[in-house]
Design an enzyme around this catalytic site. Structure first.
Site, PDB file in Angstrom:
ATOM      1  N   PHE A 288      47.118  36.523  46.989  1.00 12.85           N
ATOM      2  CA  PHE A 288      47.972  36.279  48.162  1.00 12.85           C
ATOM      3  C   PHE A 288      49.040  35.207  47.911  1.00 12.85           C
ATOM      4  O   PHE A 288      49.539  34.599  48.841  1.00 12.85           O
ATOM      5  CB  PHE A 288      47.131  35.894  49.394  1.00 12.85           C
TER       6      PHE A 288
ATOM      7  N   ASP B 168      51.597  44.472  35.904  1.00  8.82           N
ATOM      8  CA  ASP B 168      50.968  43.846  37.070  1.00  8.82           C
ATOM      9  C   ASP B 168      49.449  43.818  36.889  1.00  8.82           C
ATOM     10  O   ASP B 168      48.885  44.646  36.177  1.00  8.82           O
ATOM     11  CB  ASP B 168      51.330  44.621  38.345  1.00  8.82           C
ATOM     12  N   GLU B 169      48.789  42.870  37.578  1.00  8.71           N
ATOM     13  CA  GLU B 169      47.323  42.716  37.520  1.00  8.71           C
ATOM     14  C   GLU B 169      46.822  42.695  36.073  1.00  8.71           C
ATOM     15  O   GLU B 169      45.834  43.328  35.708  1.00  8.71           O
ATOM     16  CB  GLU B 169      46.635  43.848  38.303  1.00  8.71           C
TER      17      GLU B 169
ATOM     18  N   LEU C 161      37.800  44.625  43.045  1.00 10.13           N
ATOM     19  CA  LEU C 161      39.056  44.749  43.775  1.00 10.13           C
ATOM     20  C   LEU C 161      38.815  44.432  45.240  1.00 10.13           C
ATOM     21  O   LEU C 161      37.779  44.786  45.796  1.00 10.13           O
ATOM     22  CB  LEU C 161      39.615  46.163  43.628  1.00 10.13           C
TER      23      LEU C 161
END
EC number: 2.7.1.21
Length: 203
Positions: free
Chosen positions: A25, A94-95, A173
């Site tokens: 976040f 990403d990730e 996740l």
């Protein structure tokens, strides 16, 4: 010498590695999408990759928590990036914490071949332990951007993603129902509360 084409830092850039890291976040994916869209606007050839296991919002798109999206290629192994990134100016990942340690050499190889590599990922897991290839990528990166979420308890800058559910697997996740960003002090208090609860359950 800088040319008119590269004054804004987008055209004919030398190979480099940029890492965007932080807790959940904190806006990592948002920043990755912003940089990739800017490169696209500069008429560069871009390709974005994400781990195939991350299907939270979409199987193919990279999607931020604010629902901004960009098309991506899901991969199961970092080795797939080299196979799929030929003739590309900018590679986004990403990730990246979910990918294997081979990602470090691959990012170096791409950068050495003149590719701009932008990597986003968690630098720590829910226990505050350095996560996957991200710490090593931070060490070899040309630029590291550490972004911060806001602690949901006190409003300070968040330090770690605190897991709210009883699951000890490192890879899980989740979203707001499973994780919350906490500062170091509030995380410490949360851990003490959880330890006390476990001790009481043993009695």
């Amino acid at each position: 010498m800088a040319t008119m084409d590269n004054i804004n830092g987008e055209r004919r850039r030398q190979g480099r590695i940029e890492v965007i890291c932080g807790s959940m976040f904190s806006g990592k994916t948002e920043e990755l999408i912003r940089r990739m869209k800017r490169a696209k606007f500069a008429k560069q050839k871009v390709e974005i990759f994400k781990p195939a296991i991350d299907t939270r919002y979409s199987e193919e798109d990279v999607v931020s928590h604010d629902k901004n999206a960009i098309h991506s290629t899901p991969i199961n192994s970092s080795g797939n990036i080299l196979l799929l990134a030929s003739d590309i100016d900018v590679v986004g990942i990403d990730e990246a914490q979910f990918l294997d340690e081979g990602l470090i050499d691959i990012c170096n190889q791409l950068a050495n071949n003149g590719v701009r590599v932008i990597v986003a990922g968690l630098d720590m897991d829910f226990k505050g332990v350095p996560f996957g290839p991200i710490p090593a990528l931070c060490a070899i990166a040309d630029q590291v951007t550490k972004v911060h979420a806001i602690c949901v308890k006190c409003g300070a800058l968040a330090y770690v993603s605190h897991r709210l559910v009883d699951n000890n697997h490192r890879v899980m996740l989740g979203e707001q129902l499973e994780y919350e960003p906490l500062c170091r002090e509030c995380y410490k208090k949360a851990m003490e509360t959880e330890d006390n609860k476990k001790e009481k359950e043993k009695l």
